[in-house]
Design an enzyme around this catalytic site. Structure first.
Site, short mmCIF file in Angstrom:
data_model
loop_
_atom_site.label_atom_id
_atom_site.label_comp_id
_atom_site.label_asym_id
_atom_site.label_seq_id
_atom_site.Cartn_x
_atom_site.Cartn_y
_atom_site.Cartn_z
CG HIS A 19 40.20 38.34 43.31
ND1 HIS A 19 39.65 38.70 44.43
CD2 HIS A 19 39.83 37.30 42.59
CE1 HIS A 19 38.38 37.82 44.16
NE2 HIS A 19 38.69 36.87 42.97
CG HIS A 199 36.58 34.47 46.56
ND1 HIS A 199 37.76 33.93 46.67
CD2 HIS A 199 36.09 34.76 45.28
CE1 HIS A 199 38.24 34.07 45.43
NE2 HIS A 199 37.15 34.44 44.95
CD GLU A 202 31.90 37.82 44.41
OE1 GLU A 202 31.90 37.96 42.99
OE2 GLU A 202 32.25 36.52 44.78
#
Length: 337
Positions: A19, A199, A202
């Site tokens: 990442h 993603h 988060e």
């Protein structure tokens, strides 16, 4: 502090970084140098001003600076220099393999051709393999604040380079842009044969992780912190052994957590999840992969076995062929023998 034995162990362990946004490895020194080379005015006049700007309190403030910094990237040489600088830094942390994201839309929308960006990065990747012994895969990211239609346009524009990407990713502002916004686009990417990353979780809710995993069918979840709020989802992720690419210092910098002790990495390891530690945007978030390992080990009191497991997970969770994964796992065994 991590004790000297653990610091030594972290340095010795071969690692993969899964990442990493290449534009997020843009150190202020290089940014200022390229601004001068390309005769571009930056809002900061000195290196100190530039470094001071690298402090922010949330994802959006960071993104504003991140896109501003990109303005100085104009030529193939710029993208080559940016990428090679990261690979040299990764080599110092004993990184053997990288799967890096890049954001073509952030460059094409300001008039830098797709090929200029991509060919510059690819040239540095080749040099990194030859001279540093680091293998690298490229992941083309879609910007989630743009439309799915824009994503389809990028897919067409990038066609000539499709054999150069291992997969696609989805990044930028998460809240309000759920995975299902890109359902058709990801279906098409799967048909092409790309590995699928997103993603999720988060800043977005656990439902975004669920959508990415169960509705879209991604191969890897980037971040994934908030899956921990949904025990049923945690069980699914454990059973499927879907890799999670955690970025501890990034989480701290963006106030996803207010203390590294609140990082989910240790809990995820203890629950048998395939979690990895990565640097995300290391120039902005206070550390490359070695420092992420060290600071996380210190904050969470990780054992040596847990550190070794994180290194092993980084290869197991990669898109490398099975034989290459086995060879890297054997090199971990050698490093600790």
């Amino acid at each position: 502090m991590t004790n000297s034995h653990q610091t030594d162990l972290i340095a010795r362990l071969p690692k993969a970084e899964l990442h990493l946004h290449i534009e997020g490895s843009f150190e202020p020194e290089l940014m200022m140098a390229l601004a001068a080379r390309n005769k571009i005015d930056l809002p900061f006049k000195t290196l100190e001003d530039a470094k001071a700007a690298y402090n922010f309190s949330n994802l959006q403030e960071f993104l504003d600076l991140y896109y501003q910094g990109m303005q100085v990237l104009r030529t193939e040489e710029d993208f080559f220099d940016l990428t090679l600088a990261y690979l040299q830094r990764a080599k110092a942390d004993n990184v053997r393999h990288v799967e890096m994201f890049y954001d073509p839309q952030a460059h094409t929308e300001r008039g830098v051709p797709f090929g200029v960006v991509t060919d510059g990065i690819l040239a540095a990747i080749r040099k990194g393999e030859q001279e540093l012994g680091i293998s690298s895969y490229l992941i083309m990211s879609f910007l989630r604040h743009l439309s799915e239609e824009d994503g389809f346009d990028l897919l067409v524009e990038s066609e000539r380079w499709h054999d150069k990407f291992v997969g696609v990713g989805l990044d930028s502002s998460e809240v309000g842009h759920p995975p299902l916004k890109f359902e058709r686009l990801y279906q098409r990417c799967a048909e092409i044969g790309f590995k699928l990353c997103m993603h999720a979780g988060e800043e977005g809710p656990p439902s975004y992780v669920r959508e990415a995993l169960l509705d879209i069918g991604v191969d890897r979840i980037d971040h994934g912190n908030r899956c921990m709020e949904d025990p049923e989802l945690v069980s699914i992720i454990r059973d499927m052994q879907v890799p999670l690419t955690n970025c501890p210092l990034s989480n701290l910098s963006l106030c996803v957590i207010d203390d590294l002790k609140k990082s989910p990495v240790k809990a995820q390891l203890e629950q048998g999840l395939l979690v990895t530690v990565n640097s995300d945007d290391p120039a902005y978030f206070g550390g490359y992969i070695g420092r992420n390992y060290e600071k996380t080990a210190e904050a969470l009191d990780l054992s040596n076995d847990q550190l070794i497991q994180l290194a092993r997970n980084s290869f197991t969770g990669s898109f490398l062929p099975e034989a290459a994964i086995k060879a890297h796992l054997a090199s971990i065994d050698e490093s600790i023998a």
